[in-house]
Scaffold this active site. Structure first.
Site, PDB file in Angstrom:
ATOM      1  N   ASP A   1       0.376  -0.842   0.367  1.00 51.44           N
ATOM      2  CA  ASP A   1       0.320   0.053   0.005  1.00 51.44           C
ATOM      3  C   ASP A   1       0.911   0.982   0.190  1.00 51.44           C
ATOM      4  O   ASP A   1       1.848   1.279   0.452  1.00 51.44           O
ATOM      5  CB  ASP A   1      -0.934  -0.315   1.178  1.00 51.44           C
TER       6      ASP A   1
ATOM      7  N   HIS B   1      -7.834  10.067   3.831  1.00 46.74           N
ATOM      8  CA  HIS B   1      -7.136   9.159   4.286  1.00 46.74           C
ATOM      9  C   HIS B   1      -7.275   9.445   6.336  1.00 46.74           C
ATOM     10  O   HIS B   1      -7.854  10.984   6.575  1.00 46.74           O
ATOM     11  CB  HIS B   1      -6.035   9.153   4.886  1.00 46.74           C
TER      12      HIS B   1
END
Ligand code: G3H
Ligand code: 13P
Ligand code: ZN
Length: 306
Positions: A81, A177
């Site tokens: 990621d 995020h």
């Protein structure tokens, strides 16, 4: 067992999304696998650069290999990621990850194209798939930080995919995020998503920063000594729409799993001050993550897909 390539196609064709869940230890990974087992879902387990350093490659591969053995009926794919450099992606490719993300979203368009292309050439030569990112998500995570959203430009997206030959693309349509995604109404730019899809028909897209931040976790963390007041995530109805009506094939969640874990620990420790057995609260955390992941997979229409 069918591979990731198969499931990417299958998810776009049949309008479901694969959850990509970040893990940093055995308990998170086990909870994810248990949830995937209940829902019978192909699942991506993701390791950020920070998690890679935290566990180190031997521990993380050991955990992943253990999960493959213990959950042999579940397609579990290992993904890097937010890889920020060619070297980091190369390391993951050499370790036989199923896919890597090269995140050049903070670079200029041309620099992002060049870096992504280089990673794609190396990864494809080794049979590994590549996710790239265009557009910038608001928020802070390891190595990635931005104050405002820069939505993905649909025309640029087409040019980017053609020039880089990446397999999947992370797009910025209003998610971000972390635990504080919206101060007002939670909105996603489905109009931009539709434009991207017009330019890139049936191309698999990815949503980052897609945690829904369940309020039961926010309340529990606040009640048992934490402070995450005002935390707010993406409405699950928007996520359900993104996978059922669009070509979003992968939805990333990290924050929700962290909150499931931490809220369970806080409650247990506060109510059992004499407990010094880690297994007691870690077992509860595994169970909470299991239920969360199963619920998410249902929301993503990823049930009975194996
Ligand atoms: O965006 C992905 C994860 O939330 C990254 O978190 O870098 O703190 O492991 P981390
Ligand atoms: P969240 O912070 O919304 O969980 O996003 C995680 C993510 O995008 C991992 O790449
Ligand atoms: Zn992300």
């Amino acid at each position: 067992m069918k591979g990731l390539k198969y499931y990417i196609k299958d998810s776009v064709k049949n309008h479901y999304a694969i959850g990509a869940y970040n893990f940093v230890n055995m308990e998170m990974l086990k909870g994810i696998c248990e949830g995937a087992k209940i829902a019978k879902s192909p699942t991506i387990v993701a390791v950020s650069e920070g998690a890679f350093k935290y566990m180190d490659e031997n521990f993380l591969l050991g955990l992943y290999k253990g999960a493959l053995k213990s959950y042999s009926g579940i397609p579990l794919f290992l993904h890097l990621d937010h890889g920020k450099s060619f070297e980091m992606c190369k390391k993951a490719v050499d370790l036989k990850f199923n896919s890597v993300m090269i995140d050049g979203s903070s670079l200029s368009f041309e620099e992002n194209v060049l870096l992504t292309k280089k990673v794609v050439e190396y990864a494809h030569a080794h049979g590994v798939l590549v996710e790239a990112e265009l557009g910038v998500l608001k928020g802070v995570e390891d190595n990635v930080s931005a104050l405002t959203n820069v939505y993905t430009d649909p025309l640029k997206a087409k040019e980017f995919v053609e020039r880089t030959n990446c397999d999947t693309l992370a797009v910025a349509i209003g998610t971000s995020h972390g635990a504080y995604k919206f101060s007002g109404e939670a909105k996603l730019r489905f109009d931009i998503l539709s434009e991207i899809e017009k330019n890139l028909p049936s191309f698999p897209l990815v949503l980052h920063g897609a945690s829904s931040v369940p309020q039961k976790y926010v309340e529990k963390i606040n009640k048992f000594g934490g402070n995450v007041k005002g935390a707010k995530g993406v409405d699950e109805r928007l996520l359900a729409k993104a996978c059922r009506e669009h070509n979003v094939y992968k939805i990333n969640s990290d924050t929700d799993l962290r909150m499931a874990y931490i809220s369970t620990l806080r409650e247990h420790l506060k109510e059992n001050p004499d407990n010094i057995d880690l297994r007691k609260f870690n077992s509860l955390a595994i169970e909470e993550i299991k239920q969360l992941v199963a619920e998410k997979n249902r929301c993503f229409n990823n049930i009975d897909r194996i």
